[in-house]
Design a protein around this motif. Structure first.
Motif, PDB file in Angstrom:
ATOM      1  N   UNK A   1       0.844  -1.193   0.000  1.00 31.88           N
ATOM      2  CA  UNK A   1       0.000   0.000   0.000  1.00 31.88           C
ATOM      3  C   UNK A   1       0.881   1.245   0.000  1.00 31.88           C
ATOM      4  N   UNK A   2       0.689   2.121  -0.953  1.00 31.15           N
ATOM      5  CA  UNK A   2       1.490   3.330  -1.034  1.00 31.15           C
ATOM      6  C   UNK A   2       0.846   4.424  -0.203  1.00 31.15           C
ATOM      7  N   UNK A   3       1.669   5.093   0.600  1.00 29.91           N
ATOM      8  CA  UNK A   3       1.168   6.172   1.434  1.00 29.91           C
ATOM      9  C   UNK A   3       1.403   7.497   0.736  1.00 29.91           C
ATOM     10  N   UNK A   4       0.473   8.415   0.863  1.00 27.91           N
ATOM     11  CA  UNK A   4       0.615   9.742   0.291  1.00 27.91           C
ATOM     12  C   UNK A   4       0.554  10.758   1.414  1.00 27.91           C
ATOM     13  N   UNK A   5       1.586  11.564   1.525  1.00 24.17           N
ATOM     14  CA  UNK A   5       1.616  12.625   2.522  1.00 24.17           C
ATOM     15  C   UNK A   5       1.755  13.937   1.783  1.00 24.17           C
ATOM     16  N   UNK A   6       0.746  14.776   1.879  1.00 21.21           N
ATOM     17  CA  UNK A   6       0.784  16.074   1.219  1.00 21.21           C
ATOM     18  C   UNK A   6       0.911  17.156   2.270  1.00 21.21           C
ATOM     19  N   UNK A   7       1.797  18.111   2.015  1.00 16.60           N
ATOM     20  CA  UNK A   7       2.003  19.210   2.943  1.00 16.60           C
ATOM     21  C   UNK A   7       1.521  20.492   2.277  1.00 16.60           C
ATOM     22  N   UNK A 159      -5.451   0.818  21.503  1.00 15.83           N
ATOM     23  CA  UNK A 159      -6.904   1.020  21.627  1.00 15.83           C
ATOM     24  C   UNK A 159      -7.725   0.155  20.685  1.00 15.83           C
ATOM     25  N   UNK A 160      -7.071  -0.772  19.976  1.00 14.80           N
ATOM     26  CA  UNK A 160      -7.809  -1.696  19.137  1.00 14.80           C
ATOM     27  C   UNK A 160      -8.161  -1.174  17.765  1.00 14.80           C
ATOM     28  N   UNK A 161      -7.736   0.062  17.458  1.00 13.71           N
ATOM     29  CA  UNK A 161      -8.085   0.658  16.162  1.00 13.71           C
ATOM     30  C   UNK A 161      -6.906   1.501  15.703  1.00 13.71           C
ATOM     31  N   UNK A 162      -6.337   1.184  14.539  1.00 12.86           N
ATOM     32  CA  UNK A 162      -5.150   1.880  14.063  1.00 12.86           C
ATOM     33  C   UNK A 162      -5.447   3.178  13.356  1.00 12.86           C
ATOM     34  N   UNK A 163      -6.097   4.114  14.038  1.00 17.45           N
ATOM     35  CA  UNK A 163      -6.410   5.402  13.423  1.00 17.45           C
ATOM     36  C   UNK A 163      -5.187   6.318  13.471  1.00 17.45           C
ATOM     37  N   UNK A 164      -5.207   7.360  12.649  1.00 18.59           N
ATOM     38  CA  UNK A 164      -4.017   8.209  12.500  1.00 18.59           C
ATOM     39  C   UNK A 164      -4.210   9.634  12.983  1.00 18.59           C
ATOM     40  N   UNK A 165      -5.397   9.978  13.518  1.00 13.65           N
ATOM     41  CA  UNK A 165      -5.650  11.383  13.834  1.00 13.65           C
ATOM     42  C   UNK A 165      -4.881  11.879  15.053  1.00 13.65           C
ATOM     43  N   UNK A 179      -7.234  12.144   4.755  1.00 10.68           N
ATOM     44  CA  UNK A 179      -8.236  12.117   3.690  1.00 10.68           C
ATOM     45  C   UNK A 179      -8.745  10.709   3.434  1.00 10.68           C
ATOM     46  N   UNK A 180      -7.860   9.718   3.585  1.00 10.11           N
ATOM     47  CA  UNK A 180      -8.233   8.338   3.318  1.00 10.11           C
ATOM     48  C   UNK A 180      -7.342   7.409   4.125  1.00 10.11           C
ATOM     49  N   UNK A 181      -7.913   6.274   4.521  1.00 11.01           N
ATOM     50  CA  UNK A 181      -7.133   5.229   5.177  1.00 11.01           C
ATOM     51  C   UNK A 181      -6.772   4.109   4.200  1.00 11.01           C
ATOM     52  N   UNK A 182      -7.542   3.929   3.145  1.00 11.66           N
ATOM     53  CA  UNK A 182      -7.287   2.888   2.148  1.00 11.66           C
ATOM     54  C   UNK A 182      -7.392   3.478   0.752  1.00 11.66           C
ATOM     55  N   UNK A 183      -6.244   3.908   0.164  1.00 14.85           N
ATOM     56  CA  UNK A 183      -4.898   3.927   0.726  1.00 14.85           C
ATOM     57  C   UNK A 183      -4.724   5.096   1.682  1.00 14.85           C
ATOM     58  N   UNK A 184      -3.702   5.028   2.506  1.00 15.87           N
ATOM     59  CA  UNK A 184      -3.439   6.078   3.484  1.00 15.87           C
ATOM     60  C   UNK A 184      -3.017   7.364   2.767  1.00 15.87           C
ATOM     61  N   UNK A 185      -3.750   8.432   3.026  1.00 20.07           N
ATOM     62  CA  UNK A 185      -3.515   9.713   2.346  1.00 20.07           C
ATOM     63  C   UNK A 185      -3.673  10.815   3.388  1.00 20.07           C
ATOM     64  N   UNK A 186      -2.564  11.441   3.756  1.00 17.24           N
ATOM     65  CA  UNK A 186      -2.547  12.413   4.854  1.00 17.24           C
ATOM     66  C   UNK A 186      -2.124  13.773   4.319  1.00 17.24           C
ATOM     67  N   UNK A 187      -2.837  14.813   4.743  1.00 16.09           N
ATOM     68  CA  UNK A 187      -2.584  16.177   4.263  1.00 16.09           C
ATOM     69  C   UNK A 187      -2.342  17.097   5.454  1.00 16.09           C
ATOM     70  N   UNK A 188      -1.221  17.809   5.437  1.00 18.21           N
ATOM     71  CA  UNK A 188      -1.005  18.860   6.448  1.00 18.21           C
ATOM     72  C   UNK A 188      -1.703  20.129   5.990  1.00 18.21           C
ATOM     73  N   UNK A 189      -2.409  20.755   6.909  1.00 18.19           N
ATOM     74  CA  UNK A 189      -3.206  21.934   6.586  1.00 18.19           C
ATOM     75  C   UNK A 189      -2.572  23.183   7.174  1.00 18.19           C
ATOM     76  N   UNK A 190      -2.793  24.329   6.548  1.00 19.80           N
ATOM     77  CA  UNK A 190      -2.366  25.590   7.163  1.00 19.80           C
ATOM     78  C   UNK A 190      -3.282  25.930   8.330  1.00 19.80           C
ATOM     79  N   UNK A 191      -2.896  26.915   9.105  1.00 24.33           N
ATOM     80  CA  UNK A 191      -3.746  27.357  10.219  1.00 24.33           C
ATOM     81  C   UNK A 191      -3.337  28.758  10.634  1.00 24.33           C
ATOM     82  N   UNK A 192      -4.239  29.520  11.243  1.00 18.89           N
ATOM     83  CA  UNK A 192      -3.874  30.853  11.726  1.00 18.89           C
ATOM     84  C   UNK A 192      -2.801  30.759  12.810  1.00 18.89           C
TER      85      UNK A 192
END
Length: 334
Positions: A1-7, A159-165, A179-192
């Protein structure tokens, strides 16, 4: 499974966590931050890191291959010393297997600097500190995204659940969207940059596993539409640096109505915080910690002080923390 990390943060070299280096190190001391998961409306898909509290791991090379845990502090004897049962050592073992380095021997000291079962990603902070420590110890210069699947293995054990939050913001820092767990797709967001977080941890027990079990398995379409709109509004507010939009989007019609029953005087605390100038108020992770966003440090400290005073008046102790959003993630401290 390919992971996508977007910043999608604005480039900021000063806040990027240092990676790699340390080839040939005999020991390393790492801090990893606490996190606020869900962020009210984003169940299992949103989270952010804070400056305090956090956990620390000291890792040393050993001549004999394998992983040992020689010391755990701050847990009141609650965490296993057995390396096959501890989230830190288990995730490190998965990492070593993945790079074919089962010849490596390390000893781990885990120093819990944050409460267990707080809803602030306690297991995530420990796991991420351990993974960052082994990565640094071996001089691995690969992207931190490579560590995320191993950190999720630690969450699954905890905790029995491999969540990423929790683990994703602890690992990358900042505000994170899964954004997605299958496939894993994680996005870093801006913030004030002027967004402050006021956290109150009531001294009551809300185990994560039990808190997940009371969540509804089925929801009606009207509630789903409301929740989608709020998540979209929150993400838009982060991009637009619009604190008012962030505040009015942070409403949860799915999970909070159930989990709030496990937190003493939750709605009274929310009213107090909002009356004192909070932008928003909600449950951190599965609770019992609660948090509020504010526009400045003074308001955040006023809220934590008043909420702690209220909890004390009903015979409940509380820890409080005030922080901006931590964009650095884990760091070497010795």
């Amino acid at each position: 499974m390919e992971n996508t990390i977007q910043d999608l943060k604005q480039p900021s070299p000063s806040t990027a966590p240092p990676l790699g280096g340390g080839g040939g190190l005999d020991s390393v001391h790492v801090f990893a931050p606490a996190t606020v998961a869900n962020v009210v409306c984003g169940f299992d898909v949103l989270g952010f890191a804070v400056n305090e509290p956090g956990d620390e791991v000291v890792m040393r090379r050993t001549e004999k291959p394998g992983i040992t845990i020689s010391k755990i502090t701050g847990d009141n004897g609650r965490l296993p010393m057995d390396a096959a049962k501890n989230t830190v050592s288990v995730s490190v073992e998965h990492y070593l297997k993945s790079i074919g380095r089962l010849d490596v021997g390390v000893d781990i000291e885990l120093h819990k600097k944050m409460p267990i079962g707080s809803g602030l990603g306690s297991s995530s902070a420990s796991t991420v500190a351990g993974l960052y420590a082994i990565k640094t110890l071996l001089g691995d210069n690969s992207e931190p995204s490579k560590l995320l699947p191993f950190a999720m293995k630690g969450e699954e054990l905890a905790c029995g659940h491999g969540h990423a939050d929790n683990v994703a913001p602890a690992l990358f820092g900042g505000f994170v969207l899964i954004r997605s767990y299958e496939p894993l797709d994680v996005v870093r967001l801006p913030h004030p940059k002027d967004l402050w977080c006021a956290i109150v941890f009531p001294d009551v027990d809300v185990p994560t596993r039990e808190a997940r079990q009371i969540i509804r398995n089925k929801i009606n379409m009207k509630d789903a539409v409301t929740q989608w709109g709020n998540i979209a509004g929150l993400v838009s507010g982060l991009f637009m640096q619009d604190i008012d939009l962030i505040g009015r989007s942070m409403q949860d019609v799915l999970v909070e109505p159930v989990r709030s029953m496990l937190i003493p005087d939750f709605y009274e605390m929310r009213k107090m915080a909002m009356d004192l100038g909070a932008v928003s108020f909600g449950i951190s992770g599965s609770g019992p910690s609660v948090f509020a966003f504010t526009r400045d440090e003074q308001t955040a400290r006023l809220i934590t002080g008043k909420l702690k005073q209220h909890l004390n008046s009903i015979k409940i102790g509380a820890n409080t923390y005030v922080s901006t959003i931590n964009d650095a993630g884990p760091r070497v401290i010795g």
